[in-house]
Design an enzyme around this catalytic site. Structure first.
Site, PDB file in Angstrom:
ATOM      1  N   ARG A  73       0.796  -1.227   0.000  1.00 28.34           N
ATOM      2  CA  ARG A  73       0.000   0.000   0.000  1.00 28.34           C
ATOM      3  C   ARG A  73       0.830   1.280   0.000  1.00 28.34           C
ATOM      4  NH1 ARG A  73      -2.786  -3.980   1.617  1.00 28.34           N
ATOM      5  NH2 ARG A  73      -0.961  -4.474   2.862  1.00 28.34           N
ATOM      6  N   THR A  74       1.830   1.333   0.853  1.00 27.71           N
ATOM      7  CA  THR A  74       2.574   2.596   0.973  1.00 27.71           C
ATOM      8  C   THR A  74       3.273   2.922  -0.345  1.00 27.71           C
ATOM      9  OG1 THR A  74       2.899   2.137   3.314  1.00 27.71           O
ATOM     10  CG2 THR A  74       4.285   3.834   2.347  1.00 27.71           C
TER      11      THR A  74
ATOM     12  N   LYS B  86      25.909  -4.967  -2.437  1.00 25.98           N
ATOM     13  CA  LYS B  86      27.382  -4.965  -2.465  1.00 25.98           C
ATOM     14  C   LYS B  86      27.953  -4.317  -1.208  1.00 25.98           C
ATOM     15  CE  LYS B  86      27.117  -4.220  -7.441  1.00 25.98           C
ATOM     16  NZ  LYS B  86      27.200  -3.146  -8.457  1.00 25.98           N
TER      17      LYS B  86
ATOM     18  N   ARG C 273      11.665   3.663   2.797  1.00 28.30           N
ATOM     19  CA  ARG C 273      11.265   2.707   3.848  1.00 28.30           C
ATOM     20  C   ARG C 273      12.486   1.850   4.137  1.00 28.30           C
ATOM     21  NH1 ARG C 273       6.066  -1.167   4.182  1.00 28.30           N
ATOM     22  NH2 ARG C 273       5.228   0.817   4.921  1.00 28.30           N
TER      23      ARG C 273
ATOM     24  N   HIS D 291       5.918   6.231  11.098  1.00 23.75           N
ATOM     25  CA  HIS D 291       5.301   6.069   9.779  1.00 23.75           C
ATOM     26  C   HIS D 291       4.334   7.252   9.627  1.00 23.75           C
ATOM     27  CE1 HIS D 291       3.975   4.414   6.162  1.00 23.75           C
ATOM     28  NE2 HIS D 291       3.608   3.196   6.526  1.00 23.75           N
TER      29      HIS D 291
END
Lengths: 150, 310
Positions: B57-58, B86, B107, B135
């Site tokens: 959703r985000t 890496k 995120r 959030h």
């Protein structure tokens, strides 16, 4: 005749008015005994006019600003006396800094400040006494500041 | 009130007046979010979406929001296909996204990652969830949902249930609800209680605050029931997770104790905590709530880029 429990020192630092029971934490943050070979005296639960206190005397060493800040974070009532030739040449109270950079490690293992990133740890003082500090990154309060001091 | 070029890291960085203003602007975005009206106010902007953790959703709603505003999106949803694999540090990845785009959505599994990202970026950074931390955009869409459904935020009795320790959405939301003067009840297993910092901050706003393990009792006078998933990925070991998963289940039987106009919200994904039979009741608001992510994120993007709807 009164007998002193700890004798005066010729040169060095006396950390006085440490809240009772915190002297060992003060030693720990100053990294004593690893960082000195001089005499260090510790008195715990000493009676004074203002109730009990701890005292730490470190011979032949004067604390730098960073060390004073560390003490302020765990013993905000402490006073620092600089001794030269048995005389107190400077006496000062300690004040926890508003912002604490590079001194304390965040106790949150998943905080980004503990990852391999090009930043120093950073805390904000949210309460003076007893000091409560909050990580600038993860916004968590640190439980035991002495434990986290580098 | 200045939003242009501003980072969105924590809901605490915004005043009540600023939040109210964002929510009002989001309301104007609804027809655009639904595709009933069109705009290209961000046609010269590129948004980076850097998702170091899974998201449905985000990420999709941020991308939808940017497209609906006429902008472009670059980024990744799987860090294993980037130089992180890496061993590149987050700071360097952010420096690159800063060079390639006009704003960065990030995120990350570690708390404080977005705050760190903002230090290394000239472009504004929007926190799309940092570990068990904050959030803020989810919080804004949650507030928007409550305000839209209940006409106000203050005075509502909001019950937050589930994983209150690791569930990042509830940390931001509890703070914001307290800021707006909602009454709060925290329901969780003992081991998943709301962190003390969050409780302390809520108390500073002088709101009514209760802590309990008893959902049946808490739900009786609730106006909003905010349910969260037990965050399996944040548990140090599987045994501890297994002990608490399924502690609370919202089903038709439980809802017999609820007020008629109770709304049930969930940041989703849900696993076992809400029975699918609840989806058909008027209480179920979680899918509409998920849609609200689009207008709210459109409003935020528009504000930080300084674009305004005519």
């Amino acid at each position: 005749m009164k007998k002193l429990k700890i004798t005066p020192i010729k040169n060095g630092t006396v950390i006085d008015h440490i809240s009772p029971g915190l002297a060992l934490k003060v030693l720990r943050v100053l990294k004593i005994p690893e960082t000195t070979t001089s005499v260090v005296s510790v008195a715990i639960n000493v009676n004074s006019r203002m109730g009990k206190k701890d005292i730490v005397k470190v011979e032949n060493r004067e604390l730098d600003t960073k060390e004073v800040d560390k003490i302020a974070l765990i013993a905000p009532k402490a006073t620092i006396n600089i001794i030269r030739n048995y005389e107190v040449i400077e006496k000062r109270t300690v004040h926890p800094p508003r912002e604490i950079i590079g001194i304390v490690t965040c106790s949150n293992p998943t905080c980004i400040s503990n990852a391999r990133e090009p930043v120093q740890s950073r805390f904000l003082l949210v309460q003076d006494d007893p000091p409560r500090i909050r990580c600038y990154y993860c916004e968590r309060d640190i439980e035991d500041i002495a434990e986290g001091i580098k | 009130m200045e939003f242009q070029h501003r980072d969105v890291i924590s809901i605490k960085d915004f005043s009540k007046a600023e939040i109210t203003s964002i929510l009002s602007y989001a309301q104007k975005m609804v027809p655009y979010a639904k595709g009933k009206k069109n705009t290209i106010i961000l046609s010269d902007k590129i948004l980076s979406t850097l998702f170091f953790e899974p998201s449905t959703r985000t990420r999709l709603s941020f991308e939808s929001a940017m497209h609906r505003l006429g902008g472009q999106v670059i980024g990744f949803a799987d860090p294993s296909a980037t130089s992180q694999k890496k061993g590149e540090c987050l700071a360097d990845t952010i420096r690159m996204a800063d060079a390639y785009s006009d704003a960065i959505v990030v995120r990350h599994p570690q708390e404080g990652a977005a705050r760190l990202a903002a230090e290394f970026s000239e472009a504004p950074v929007l926190n799309a969830g940092d570990g068990a931390g904050q959030h803020p955009t989810q919080c804004l869409l949650d507030l928007f949902t409550i305000k839209t459904e209940k006409n106000k935020i203050e005075g509502n009795h909001v019950v937050l249930v589930g994983d209150l320790k690791y569930g990042r959405t509830v940390h931001s939301l509890a703070y914001a609800l307290a800021l707006f003067g909602a009454e709060l009840t925290f329901v969780s297993p003992e081991s998943l209680r709301m962190p003390k910092e969050v409780i302390q901050e809520c108390k500073e706003f002088g709101v009514n605050l209760n802590n309990t393990s008893n959902l049946e009792r808490a739900i009786k006078d609730a106006d909003v029931l905010y349910v969260t998933r037990i965050q399996r990925e944040r548990f140090p070991d599987a045994e501890e997770y297994n002990r608490v998963v399924g502690t609370y289940k919202i089903d038709l039987e439980l809802l017999k104790h609820a007020k008629e106009n109770l709304i049930i919200m969930h940041p989703l994904p849900r696993i076992v905590e809400i029975d699918s039979s609840v989806d058909l009741t008027p209480h179920a608001l979680y899918f509409k709530q998920a849609f609200n992510g689009v207008p709210v994120r459109m409003a935020l993007l528009s504000l930080i880029f300084g674009g305004t709807l005519i």
